[in-house]
Design a protein around this motif. Structure first.
Motif, mmCIF file in Angstrom:
data_model
loop_
_atom_site.group_PDB
_atom_site.id
_atom_site.type_symbol
_atom_site.label_atom_id
_atom_site.label_comp_id
_atom_site.label_asym_id
_atom_site.label_seq_id
_atom_site.Cartn_x
_atom_site.Cartn_y
_atom_site.Cartn_z
ATOM 1 N N ILE A 163 0.828 -1.205 0.000
ATOM 2 C CA ILE A 163 0.000 0.000 0.000
ATOM 3 C C ILE A 163 0.864 1.256 0.000
ATOM 4 O O ILE A 163 0.523 2.251 -0.645
ATOM 5 C CB ILE A 163 -1.028 0.010 1.158
ATOM 6 N N ARG A 164 1.975 1.215 0.676
ATOM 7 C CA ARG A 164 2.880 2.374 0.651
ATOM 8 C C ARG A 164 3.380 2.623 -0.766
ATOM 9 O O ARG A 164 3.472 3.768 -1.213
ATOM 10 C CB ARG A 164 4.029 2.171 1.627
ATOM 11 N N HIS A 165 3.700 1.551 -1.475
ATOM 12 C CA HIS A 165 4.152 1.665 -2.865
ATOM 13 C C HIS A 165 3.025 2.223 -3.744
ATOM 14 O O HIS A 165 3.247 3.118 -4.568
ATOM 15 C CB HIS A 165 4.622 0.301 -3.379
ATOM 16 N N ILE A 166 1.821 1.704 -3.567
ATOM 17 C CA ILE A 166 0.672 2.177 -4.342
ATOM 18 C C ILE A 166 0.439 3.659 -4.091
ATOM 19 O O ILE A 166 0.240 4.443 -5.028
ATOM 20 C CB ILE A 166 -0.598 1.361 -3.995
ATOM 21 N N ARG A 167 0.468 4.077 -2.838
ATOM 22 C CA ARG A 167 0.212 5.483 -2.511
ATOM 23 C C ARG A 167 1.313 6.399 -3.053
ATOM 24 O O ARG A 167 1.047 7.528 -3.466
ATOM 25 C CB ARG A 167 0.038 5.677 -1.006
ATOM 26 N N GLU A 168 2.554 5.936 -3.076
ATOM 27 C CA GLU A 168 3.649 6.712 -3.672
ATOM 28 C C GLU A 168 3.404 6.898 -5.161
ATOM 29 O O GLU A 168 3.581 7.995 -5.689
ATOM 30 C CB GLU A 168 4.999 6.008 -3.471
ATOM 31 N N THR A 169 2.994 5.840 -5.836
ATOM 32 C CA THR A 169 2.702 5.899 -7.271
ATOM 33 C C THR A 169 1.568 6.873 -7.539
ATOM 34 O O THR A 169 1.589 7.601 -8.540
ATOM 35 C CB THR A 169 2.330 4.496 -7.801
ATOM 36 N N GLU A 170 0.576 6.896 -6.666
ATOM 37 C CA GLU A 170 -0.566 7.796 -6.832
ATOM 38 C C GLU A 170 -0.163 9.266 -6.761
ATOM 39 O O GLU A 170 -0.796 10.108 -7.391
ATOM 40 C CB GLU A 170 -1.628 7.510 -5.777
ATOM 41 N N LYS A 171 0.871 9.567 -6.015
ATOM 42 C CA LYS A 171 1.326 10.953 -5.924
ATOM 43 C C LYS A 171 1.727 11.471 -7.295
ATOM 44 O O LYS A 171 1.526 12.631 -7.610
ATOM 45 C CB LYS A 171 2.504 11.074 -4.951
ATOM 46 N N GLU A 172 2.295 10.589 -8.106
ATOM 47 C CA GLU A 172 2.725 10.971 -9.453
ATOM 48 C C GLU A 172 1.543 11.051 -10.417
ATOM 49 O O GLU A 172 1.497 11.923 -11.273
ATOM 50 C CB GLU A 172 3.747 9.963 -9.980
ATOM 51 N N SER A 173 0.588 10.129 -10.270
ATOM 52 C CA SER A 173 -0.524 10.052 -11.221
ATOM 53 C C SER A 173 -1.701 10.962 -10.845
ATOM 54 O O SER A 173 -2.503 11.311 -11.707
ATOM 55 C CB SER A 173 -1.028 8.614 -11.322
ATOM 56 N N GLY A 174 -1.826 11.288 -9.566
ATOM 57 C CA GLY A 174 -2.953 12.089 -9.114
ATOM 58 C C GLY A 174 -4.238 11.288 -8.945
ATOM 59 O O GLY A 174 -5.280 11.841 -8.629
ATOM 60 N N GLN A 175 -4.186 9.983 -9.154
ATOM 61 C CA GLN A 175 -5.352 9.119 -9.005
ATOM 62 C C GLN A 175 -5.335 8.456 -7.639
ATOM 63 O O GLN A 175 -4.310 8.446 -6.956
ATOM 64 C CB GLN A 175 -5.371 8.062 -10.100
ATOM 65 N N HIS A 176 -6.489 7.875 -7.250
ATOM 66 C CA HIS A 176 -6.577 7.178 -5.969
ATOM 67 C C HIS A 176 -7.305 5.857 -6.155
ATOM 68 O O HIS A 176 -8.436 5.838 -6.638
ATOM 69 C CB HIS A 176 -7.317 8.022 -4.932
ATOM 70 N N LEU A 177 -6.649 4.773 -5.792
ATOM 71 C CA LEU A 177 -7.226 3.436 -5.853
ATOM 72 C C LEU A 177 -7.702 3.052 -4.457
ATOM 73 O O LEU A 177 -6.887 2.978 -3.532
ATOM 74 C CB LEU A 177 -6.178 2.422 -6.332
ATOM 75 N N PRO A 178 -9.003 2.838 -4.258
ATOM 76 C CA PRO A 178 -9.470 2.405 -2.942
ATOM 77 C C PRO A 178 -8.915 1.013 -2.613
ATOM 78 O O PRO A 178 -8.976 0.106 -3.444
ATOM 79 C CB PRO A 178 -10.990 2.350 -3.083
ATOM 80 N N VAL A 179 -8.362 0.868 -1.422
ATOM 81 C CA VAL A 179 -7.797 -0.407 -0.981
ATOM 82 C C VAL A 179 -8.407 -0.761 0.367
ATOM 83 O O VAL A 179 -8.373 0.043 1.302
ATOM 84 C CB VAL A 179 -6.259 -0.351 -0.875
ATOM 85 N N ILE A 180 -8.958 -1.971 0.441
ATOM 86 C CA ILE A 180 -9.548 -2.482 1.673
ATOM 87 C C ILE A 180 -8.667 -3.615 2.176
ATOM 88 O O ILE A 180 -8.470 -4.604 1.474
ATOM 89 C CB ILE A 180 -10.980 -2.999 1.417
ATOM 90 N N ALA A 181 -8.139 -3.469 3.366
ATOM 91 C CA ALA A 181 -7.331 -4.526 3.960
ATOM 92 C C ALA A 181 -8.235 -5.688 4.360
ATOM 93 O O ALA A 181 -9.297 -5.484 4.946
ATOM 94 C CB ALA A 181 -6.587 -4.004 5.186
#
Length: 67
Positions: free
Chosen positions: A10-28
């Protein structure tokens, strides 16, 4: 996961989102139901948290928030 755990992922996903400006909902979804683990997941960037055993009604309710 062989290469990274859910927190690392999730940390990797959120870092990637900073570049793209998108947000992927993630449910643990985890067998670790302790409050400490829930907090750790949410602080890492997960949007929500479900513990096993999975309750299907609860899953649908949480998914409905993000779809």
């Amino acid at each position: 996961m062989p290469e990274m755990d859910g927190i690392q992922a999730i940390r990797h996903i959120r870092e990637t989102e900073k570049e793209s400006g998108q947000h992927l909902p993630v449910i643990a979804l985890t067998a670790h139901a302790m409050e400490e683990h829930r907090n750790q997941c949410l602080l890492a960037g997960m949007d929500d948290f479900l513990a096993k055993p999975l309750d299907v009604e609860e899953l649908f309710a949480v998914m409905k928030k993000y779809v």
